[in-house]
Design an enzyme around this catalytic site. Structure first.
Site, PDB file in Angstrom:
ATOM      1  N   HIS A  61      82.148  37.774 -10.147  1.00  0.00           N
ATOM      2  CA  HIS A  61      83.567  37.692  -9.794  1.00  0.00           C
ATOM      3  C   HIS A  61      84.262  36.559 -10.549  1.00  0.00           C
ATOM      4  O   HIS A  61      85.200  35.963 -10.034  1.00  0.00           O
ATOM      5  CB  HIS A  61      83.734  37.517  -8.286  1.00  0.00           C
ATOM      6  CG  HIS A  61      83.261  38.701  -7.508  1.00  0.00           C
ATOM      7  ND1 HIS A  61      83.816  39.959  -7.626  1.00  0.00           N
ATOM      8  CD2 HIS A  61      82.249  38.840  -6.614  1.00  0.00           C
ATOM      9  CE1 HIS A  61      83.189  40.811  -6.836  1.00  0.00           C
ATOM     10  NE2 HIS A  61      82.224  40.152  -6.215  1.00  0.00           N
ATOM     11  N   LYS A 113      75.028   5.726  -1.260  1.00  0.00           N
ATOM     12  CA  LYS A 113      74.180   6.481  -0.337  1.00  0.00           C
ATOM     13  C   LYS A 113      74.921   6.842   0.946  1.00  0.00           C
ATOM     14  O   LYS A 113      74.900   7.969   1.393  1.00  0.00           O
ATOM     15  CB  LYS A 113      72.953   5.637  -0.006  1.00  0.00           C
ATOM     16  CG  LYS A 113      72.014   6.262   0.990  1.00  0.00           C
ATOM     17  CD  LYS A 113      70.967   7.042   0.271  1.00  0.00           C
ATOM     18  CE  LYS A 113      70.113   7.879   1.175  1.00  0.00           C
ATOM     19  NZ  LYS A 113      69.871   9.197   0.580  1.00  0.00           N
ATOM     20  N   GLU A 120      72.612  23.072  -3.339  1.00  0.00           N
ATOM     21  CA  GLU A 120      71.913  21.785  -3.256  1.00  0.00           C
ATOM     22  C   GLU A 120      71.237  21.464  -4.593  1.00  0.00           C
ATOM     23  O   GLU A 120      71.276  20.328  -5.068  1.00  0.00           O
ATOM     24  CB  GLU A 120      70.905  21.823  -2.094  1.00  0.00           C
ATOM     25  CG  GLU A 120      69.806  20.781  -2.113  1.00  0.00           C
ATOM     26  CD  GLU A 120      70.291  19.337  -2.050  1.00  0.00           C
ATOM     27  OE1 GLU A 120      71.487  19.095  -1.816  1.00  0.00           O
ATOM     28  OE2 GLU A 120      69.462  18.434  -2.273  1.00  0.00           O
ATOM     29  N   ARG A 137      73.254   1.270  -1.289  1.00  0.00           N
ATOM     30  CA  ARG A 137      74.527   1.627  -0.648  1.00  0.00           C
ATOM     31  C   ARG A 137      75.713   1.424  -1.574  1.00  0.00           C
ATOM     32  O   ARG A 137      76.786   1.966  -1.351  1.00  0.00           O
ATOM     33  CB  ARG A 137      74.721   0.780   0.611  1.00  0.00           C
ATOM     34  CG  ARG A 137      73.751   1.122   1.707  1.00  0.00           C
ATOM     35  CD  ARG A 137      74.042   0.306   2.931  1.00  0.00           C
ATOM     36  NE  ARG A 137      75.325   0.668   3.511  1.00  0.00           N
ATOM     37  CZ  ARG A 137      75.466   1.212   4.704  1.00  0.00           C
ATOM     38  NH1 ARG A 137      74.423   1.477   5.430  1.00  0.00           N
ATOM     39  NH2 ARG A 137      76.651   1.493   5.167  1.00  0.00           N
ATOM     40  N   CYS A 174      79.398   0.107   0.719  1.00  0.00           N
ATOM     41  CA  CYS A 174      78.990  -1.243   0.347  1.00  0.00           C
ATOM     42  C   CYS A 174      77.926  -1.722   1.336  1.00  0.00           C
ATOM     43  O   CYS A 174      77.730  -1.127   2.379  1.00  0.00           O
ATOM     44  CB  CYS A 174      80.178  -2.184   0.421  1.00  0.00           C
ATOM     45  SG  CYS A 174      81.635  -1.533  -0.400  1.00  0.00           S
ATOM     46  N   GLU A 208      74.323  14.904  -9.528  1.00  0.00           N
ATOM     47  CA  GLU A 208      74.258  13.523  -9.021  1.00  0.00           C
ATOM     48  C   GLU A 208      73.443  12.598  -9.908  1.00  0.00           C
ATOM     49  O   GLU A 208      73.857  11.479 -10.174  1.00  0.00           O
ATOM     50  CB  GLU A 208      73.604  13.505  -7.621  1.00  0.00           C
ATOM     51  CG  GLU A 208      74.490  13.918  -6.488  1.00  0.00           C
ATOM     52  CD  GLU A 208      73.738  13.881  -5.164  1.00  0.00           C
ATOM     53  OE1 GLU A 208      72.790  14.664  -4.980  1.00  0.00           O
ATOM     54  OE2 GLU A 208      74.091  13.066  -4.300  1.00  0.00           O
ATOM     55  N   ASN A 248      83.071  -3.976   4.679  1.00  0.00           N
ATOM     56  CA  ASN A 248      82.794  -2.549   4.410  1.00  0.00           C
ATOM     57  C   ASN A 248      83.896  -1.777   5.104  1.00  0.00           C
ATOM     58  O   ASN A 248      84.274  -2.131   6.223  1.00  0.00           O
ATOM     59  CB  ASN A 248      81.500  -2.114   5.109  1.00  0.00           C
ATOM     60  CG  ASN A 248      80.291  -2.344   4.268  1.00  0.00           C
ATOM     61  OD1 ASN A 248      80.381  -2.889   3.188  1.00  0.00           O
ATOM     62  ND2 ASN A 248      79.150  -1.932   4.795  1.00  0.00           N
ATOM     63  N   GLY A 249      84.325  -0.686   4.500  1.00  0.00           N
ATOM     64  CA  GLY A 249      85.342   0.131   5.163  1.00  0.00           C
ATOM     65  C   GLY A 249      86.613   0.108   4.349  1.00  0.00           C
ATOM     66  O   GLY A 249      86.594  -0.174   3.136  1.00  0.00           O
ATOM     67  N   TRP A 297      80.609  -0.950  -3.608  1.00  0.00           N
ATOM     68  CA  TRP A 297      80.871   0.381  -4.182  1.00  0.00           C
ATOM     69  C   TRP A 297      82.385   0.494  -4.175  1.00  0.00           C
ATOM     70  O   TRP A 297      83.009   0.609  -3.115  1.00  0.00           O
ATOM     71  CB  TRP A 297      80.230   1.460  -3.312  1.00  0.00           C
ATOM     72  CG  TRP A 297      80.338   2.840  -3.857  1.00  0.00           C
ATOM     73  CD1 TRP A 297      79.516   3.407  -4.780  1.00  0.00           C
ATOM     74  CD2 TRP A 297      81.297   3.841  -3.512  1.00  0.00           C
ATOM     75  NE1 TRP A 297      79.908   4.698  -5.021  1.00  0.00           N
ATOM     76  CE2 TRP A 297      80.995   4.996  -4.268  1.00  0.00           C
ATOM     77  CE3 TRP A 297      82.387   3.890  -2.633  1.00  0.00           C
ATOM     78  CZ2 TRP A 297      81.727   6.169  -4.176  1.00  0.00           C
ATOM     79  CZ3 TRP A 297      83.123   5.053  -2.551  1.00  0.00           C
ATOM     80  CH2 TRP A 297      82.791   6.180  -3.317  1.00  0.00           C
ATOM     81  N   LYS A 354      72.142  18.200  -6.852  1.00  0.00           N
ATOM     82  CA  LYS A 354      71.139  17.192  -7.236  1.00  0.00           C
ATOM     83  C   LYS A 354      71.183  16.934  -8.739  1.00  0.00           C
ATOM     84  O   LYS A 354      71.090  15.804  -9.189  1.00  0.00           O
ATOM     85  CB  LYS A 354      69.760  17.701  -6.813  1.00  0.00           C
ATOM     86  CG  LYS A 354      68.759  16.709  -6.338  1.00  0.00           C
ATOM     87  CD  LYS A 354      69.220  15.811  -5.230  1.00  0.00           C
ATOM     88  CE  LYS A 354      69.973  16.487  -4.136  1.00  0.00           C
ATOM     89  NZ  LYS A 354      70.620  15.656  -3.160  1.00  0.00           N
TER      90      LYS A 354
HETATM   91  C1  G6P Z   1      76.508  10.691   0.132  1.00  0.00           C
HETATM   92  C2  G6P Z   1      75.140  10.792  -0.504  1.00  0.00           C
HETATM   93  C3  G6P Z   1      74.629  12.226  -0.412  1.00  0.00           C
HETATM   94  C4  G6P Z   1      74.620  12.671   1.028  1.00  0.00           C
HETATM   95  C5  G6P Z   1      76.009  12.533   1.671  1.00  0.00           C
HETATM   96  C6  G6P Z   1      75.965  12.741   3.166  1.00  0.00           C
HETATM   97  O1  G6P Z   1      77.441  11.348  -0.638  1.00  0.00           O
HETATM   98  O2  G6P Z   1      75.181  10.380  -1.847  1.00  0.00           O
HETATM   99  O3  G6P Z   1      73.302  12.286  -0.930  1.00  0.00           O
HETATM  100  O4  G6P Z   1      74.194  14.000   1.101  1.00  0.00           O
HETATM  101  O5  G6P Z   1      76.510  11.214   1.453  1.00  0.00           O
HETATM  102  O6  G6P Z   1      75.215  11.702   3.730  1.00  0.00           O
HETATM  103  P1  G6P Z   1      74.607  11.715   5.180  1.00  0.00           P
HETATM  104  O7  G6P Z   1      74.043  10.351   5.363  1.00  0.00           O
HETATM  105  O8  G6P Z   1      75.728  12.001   6.128  1.00  0.00           O
HETATM  106  O9  G6P Z   1      73.567  12.783   5.216  1.00  0.00           O
END
Ligand code: G6P
Length: 611
Positions: A507, A606, A484, A27, A2, A491, A101-102, A75, A488
């Protein structure tokens, strides 16, 4: 997670809160809310489900003149996405307002107790217990029969709480003040000529103030017009943050802007750090621990999401070129392990935000065990950068889109430099060091060449947008890149994608391959080329479609796959810095083709500041 913003000053608070909240929306963005104290009148209190962007006109037309307020973009964690669950939360009489937040882990028992004492709850959230606890301690006299001030009631309430918090509290009974507190969830106070803006992220503060105070864990600040009272008095620090960098410019969205900035992210990461003549790197952030690092013989690399995949690529780099035993894990799992540590263990924490709770939990755990901690962090002044023993900033600039892109290449470039740094302390030759750093210096230009293929990748996305499932495969350095790439796509397009090492396909996963389940194969002209070709043939033999990421000049690959995206040749160790770019672009164009909100994908946030 948040986002929080608060303001105390002479100007109307609402436009400032609104602007901060919009900058923080990446966020968390399922709902939002404001509370502004409006001199002498009832507080302005407004909560809605949905995104704040678009709501500004309506809010600004309300002409709210109050000069002290707090706001929040949510969030959801505890409690579904409803107006009642949006922050600020309040006490029984709507006199105390809290944004948080938290997570309050023991909220359920606290809530039961408070209900037994007669408190009436109006949301399902953990945060609401804070408002009622503060209400209780504000009403209750101290042991010596004195009335508590708001900050004192907050302090007593927080003693009962287990969990993490960055929070702001306002009370009608003390309308001139904003109380701020933190534990493992960031809160920063921007200071500007007697006015204060508090936020969970510098991005919300940058346009208003260039001096900043980082609130510390367990610290409670009291903010009134012209006065900031801290537990430990200290002068504000200059904020190292360029506000304009967080603007979208001419791009349709931040994600495209950030992918287009991938060459610059590498450039910034390596700027002034490569010494080609001596085949070495200059990493000022490691100077203080240089001698200790010579003694280290095993590394633990920890990150989450995209940062975890950067760590996986880093593992290959450190083992192959620095000759150091390396172990990698995600933050959320590592903390349950009983790692085998010795006095020659060091850990590298990789994080764009430097605020990821799972990663920070591991940092705290390993610090407690005396392990040397290094950070590979993008956000200057973040908790991770302040709490690690030493580290290297990736200097990727603010990353706003929820899905991480340019930060990934910044992390890879930084890990490559750390590999050279450690390798040169050990047995890496000048020739090898020189080859790596010279090649690193070329990466930004090579990356720019890939970006020129945007239209081609866009056309591929158009071609494949109707498919619902994708495999991503790669080996060695490019196995994490496959993961990755798949992450992506998941996401931002909400399509199902799995990234696995090419050799693992046979496998089990191969059972899913058919004409409707395309495979994206990173098949570069490197040490695992033949093996990757075999994996591609396994897919083709079962009627699968294959899109290859291949090295320029490899015409043969065209004969066995359906589509090819070429990338320039580089050192195998550095190839992830290039191979990931077409994958980022492909996900981006797929998501756009499917009409997704690429910067703010559903259900995600984020910076994940809860465990
Ligand atoms: C969230 C984001 C990801 C990111 C991850 C780690 O899940 O949506 O895109 O890779 O956190 O974030 P950081 O800030 O620790 O790289």
């Amino acid at each position: 997670m948040c986002g929080i913003v608060g303001y105390v000053g002479k100007k109307p608070a609402l436009p400032i809160l609104l602007s901060g909240l919009k900058r923080l929306e990446y966020r968390g963005y399922d709902s939002y809310g404001f509370c502004v104290f409006n001199a002498g009148q009832e507080p302005f209190f407004h909560k809605r489900v949905g995104k704040i962007s678009g709501a500004d006109k309506e809010l600004l037309e309300m002409d709210i003149q109050g000069t002290i307020g707090e706001a929040h973009t949510r969030w959801a964690t505890t409690g579904s996405v409803t107006e009642a669950n949006a922050h600020p939360h309040f006490d029984c009489n709507k006199e105390i307002f809290v944004v948080h937040n938290g997570i309050i882990e023991n909220y359920s028992e606290l809530k039961d107790q408070l209900i037994n004492e007669g408190h009436k709850f109006s949301s399902e959230t953990d945060t609401e217990v804070l408002a009622h606890l503060i209400e209780k301690f504000l009403k209750e006299k101290t042991e010596v029969g004195e009335k508590r001030k708001l900050e004192e009631a907050v302090a007593v309430a927080l003693k009962l709480v287990k969990g993490t918090y960055g929070l702001l509290v306002m009370a009608k009974s003390e309308p001139e003040k904003l109380v701020a507190a933190r534990l493992s969830s960031p809160l920063l106070i921007g200071v500007n000529d007697g006015e204060y803006i508090v936020a969970s992220d510098p991005i919300a503060i940058a346009p208003f103030a260039s001096n900043i105070v980082y609130l510390e864990d367990y610290e409670i600040a009291v903010i009134t017009l012209g006065n900031l009272s801290l537990a430990k008095e200290r002068a504000p620090e200059k904020m190292e943050y360029e506000s304009e960098e967080a603007e979208k410019g001419d791009y349709e969205n931040f994600m495209l802007k950030e992918i287009m900035e991938e060459p610059t992210a590498v450039e910034n990461a390596i700027k002034g750090r490569l010494i080609i003549e001596t085949g070495s790197v200059k990493l000022g952030g490691l100077d203080s621990v240089a001698e200790k690092l010579r003694e280290i013989d095993n590394f633990i690399l920890i990150g989450c999401g995209t940062a975890h995949y950067a760590a996986r690529a880093g593992e290959y780099m450190l083992e192959e070129y620095a000759g150091i035993k390396t172990d990698v894990d995600v933050g959320s799992e590592f903390r349950y392990r009983k790692p085998i540590l010795n006095d020659k263990t060091a850990a590298i924490f990789i994080s764009q935000s430097g605020e990821t709770a799972d990663t920070l939990a591991c940092l705290h755990e390993l610090k407690q065990k005396g392990v040397l901690s290094l950070g590979v962090t993008n956000s200057i002044g973040s908790t991770q950068s302040r709490e690690t023993d030493a580290g290297v900033y990736t200097r990727s600039g603010p990353e706003i889109a929820v899905a991480s892109t340019k930060a990934f290449v910044g992390q890879l470039a930084t890990l490559a430099m750390i590999t050279v740094y450690l390798g040169r302390q050990r047995t890496m030759s000048l020739v090898t060091g020189s080859r790596i750093v010279s090649e690193l210096a070329r990466i930004p230009d090579l990356a720019r060449q890939i970006l020129l293929q945007r239209e081609k990748i866009k056309a591929l996305a158009e071609k494949y947008k109707g498919y619902k499932n994708f495999w991503y495969i790669g080996r060695k350095y490019n196995a994490p890149v496959a993961m990755e790439g798949a992450l992506k796509l998941k996401e931002i397009s909400y399509l199902h994608a799995e990234g696995i090492p090419g050799g693992e396909l046979k496998h089990g996963s191969l059972a899913l391959v058919d004409k409707d389940f395309p495979t994206i194969a990173i098949c570069l002209s490197d040490s695992v080329y033949e093996k990757m070709v075999s994996n591609i043939q396994e897919v083709k033999a079962r009627g699968g479609i294959v899109i290859a990421i291949a090295t320029e000049g490899n015409e043969n690959i065209k004969k066995i796959v359906d589509d090819v995206i070429y990338i320039p040749k580089t050192l195998e160790m550095l190839s992830p810095l290039l191979s990931v770019i077409p994958l980022h672009l492909f996900s981006y164009y797929m998501a756009v083709a499917l009409g997704r909100d690429v910067d703010r994908p559903r259900n995600l946030a984020k910076s994940v500041t809860v465990e």
